[in-house]
Scaffold this active site. Structure first.
Site, PDB file in Angstrom:
ATOM      1  CB  CYS A   1      39.497  40.206  33.025  1.00  0.00           C
ATOM      2  SG  CYS A   1      41.618  39.579  33.327  1.00  0.00           S
TER       3      CYS A   1
ATOM      4  CG  HIS B   1      37.604  36.432  28.363  1.00  0.00           C
ATOM      5  ND1 HIS B   1      37.380  38.041  29.211  1.00  0.00           N
ATOM      6  CD2 HIS B   1      38.823  35.412  28.332  1.00  0.00           C
ATOM      7  CE1 HIS B   1      38.275  38.077  29.500  1.00  0.00           C
ATOM      8  NE2 HIS B   1      38.863  37.198  29.308  1.00  0.00           N
TER       9      HIS B   1
ATOM     10  CD  GLU C   1      34.711  33.357  25.073  1.00  0.00           C
ATOM     11  OE1 GLU C   1      34.356  34.151  25.206  1.00  0.00           O
ATOM     12  OE2 GLU C   1      36.362  33.092  25.240  1.00  0.00           O
TER      13      GLU C   1
ATOM     14  CE  LYS D   1      40.202  39.846  26.938  1.00  0.00           C
ATOM     15  NZ  LYS D   1      38.870  39.892  26.410  1.00  0.00           N
TER      16      LYS D   1
ATOM     17  CG  HIS E   1      43.658  40.781  29.069  1.00  0.00           C
ATOM     18  ND1 HIS E   1      42.265  41.606  28.974  1.00  0.00           N
ATOM     19  CD2 HIS E   1      42.538  39.297  28.765  1.00  0.00           C
ATOM     20  CE1 HIS E   1      41.475  41.013  29.805  1.00  0.00           C
ATOM     21  NE2 HIS E   1      41.622  39.603  30.090  1.00  0.00           N
TER      22      HIS E   1
ATOM     23  CG  PHE F   1      42.984  36.252  36.363  1.00  0.00           C
ATOM     24  CD1 PHE F   1      43.014  35.666  35.454  1.00  0.00           C
ATOM     25  CD2 PHE F   1      44.255  36.888  36.302  1.00  0.00           C
ATOM     26  CE1 PHE F   1      44.155  34.886  34.658  1.00  0.00           C
ATOM     27  CE2 PHE F   1      45.934  36.161  35.827  1.00  0.00           C
ATOM     28  CZ  PHE F   1      45.348  35.177  34.997  1.00  0.00           C
TER      29      PHE F   1
END
Length: 373
Positions: free
Chosen positions: A132, A265, A276, A296, A301, A360
């Protein structure tokens, strides 16, 4: 002294359309691109954010999205793609690799070779696959190539498409929400998938000045780290995310207090949101701090494209002095350490901001942008 890096062009193709201004207005209106996408498989959620009007097998869709969006970014910058000192740095997660029979036995960079060939590039592309964070890491690599004098122009970003394997994988991992994306909300229960492409044109400041190019933003600093905690889950202590942000600030020559805006994110999985929050608390303190927004909830995503899409949103947010509401956020986590854009567009006075991506495999990336307005 390293060469300053500036952004002179950008383009995106998103589930809310294309065109920087048109998509930005839809984001500010709180719209999202999620629709029902039928599947023969049993999934936790059959909604996804897709790019309309892009038929074809996965590999064709991936290449088509990349080529058209790259052309728009180059046109926005007033450049052609065939410059002798122009380099393409392109990222994706796995693209169409697991879903297109013709791709499985080919090198993962084959799609990018075809894309830059269609644009007349003189040099082979640099191709990244860091999950990602691929789109963000493409910008890191591009900035370093310019600083090192390897190129005058680097066209950087990412592309990804919705495929059956990605839907099945995230459903099996339980990272896919059974309801909707609710980043930083007390009811967060997972992410929602999307697709799209986004690319930014980076130049050395000297090259941009020589051709009297319009400057959208300055890429002040870049930072990356890997927390090496898990293949799919972030380090709960968020050491990697914090280190990436701190490195980007050091690279930019800035203090945390200089940052007024963060594009988070915001994947809406409980473990990512908590990590986060821990990273922001470690960098900015337990209260106050910069305004945080996330996209997102609108775009989904988009995996390998998300970092580049969010970099563009960060630049637009800084230039416009306003950011969209976080779609799906209605009950903010009371322990989140920074103010959030909730319910309506939020105005601000920031000129320096971070775009943060957590991928990831522990890939954490932070980009520092500055605008003049």
């Amino acid at each position: 002294m390293v060469a300053p890096v500036v952004v002179t062009g950008a383009a995106w193709t998103t589930p809310l359309g294309s065109g920087l201004e048109a998509v930005w207005r839809r984001l500010l209106a709180g719209e999202h691109g999620f629709v029902e996408v039928p599947s023969p498989h049993r999934l936790r959620n059959t909604q996804a954010a897709v790019v309309a009007g892009r038929p074809g097998v996965p590999a064709e869709r991936l290449r088509g999205l990349a080529v058209s969006t790259l052309r728009e970014a180059l046109e926005h910058a007033g450049l052609a793609g065939d410059g002798v000192r122009t380099l393409f740095v392109l990222g994706t997660s796995l693209g169409a690799y697991l879903d297109d029979e013709g791709e499985r036995n080919a090198p993962l960079h084959q799609w990018a070779d075809a894309v830059v060939g269609a644009l007349g590039a003189k040099a082979p592309p640099v191709v990244l696959s860091t999950a990602c964070s691929s789109g963000s890491d493409a910008l890191v690599v591009g900035a370093e190539c310019i600083r090192a004098g390897l190129a005058d122009v680097c066209v950087c970003g990412g592309v990804d498409i919705l495929t059956p394997s990605k839907r099945l994988a995230h459903s099996a991992l339980s990272t896919l929400s059974p309801s909707r994306a609710r980043a930083y909300d007390t009811r967060h229960d997972g992410m929602m998938l999307g697709e799209g492409a986004a690319f930014l044109v980076l130049e050395s400041a000297a090259h941009a000045e020589q051709r009297s190019a319009r400057i959208l933003a300055r890429l002040r600093g870049v930072g990356s780290a890997n927390d090496a905690a898990s293949m799919t889950s972030p380090d709960p202590a968020a050491a990697g995310a914090r280190l990436a942000m701190e490195r980007s600030l050091v690279d930019a020559g800035l203090a945390a207090s200089d940052i007024g805006l963060v594009n988070g994110h915001g994947s809406a999985t409980p473990v990512n949101d908590r990590a986060e929050a821990a990273a922001f608390r470690g960098v900015f303190g337990a209260e106050g701090g910069p305004l945080v927004f996330a996209t997102k909830g609108a775009f989904g995503h988009t995996l390998g494209a998300t970092g580049a899409m969010e970099a563009i949103a960060t630049i637009l947010g800084l230039r416009e002095g306003i950011v969209p509401p976080i779609v799906g956020l209605e009950q903010p986590d009371p322990e989140f350490p920074c103010p959030l854009s909730v319910g309506a567009p939020t105005r601000h006075a920031a000129r320096k901001g971070l775009s943060v991506t957590l991928g990831f495999g522990g890939f954490d990336t932070s980009l520092v942008f500055e605008v003049a307005r």
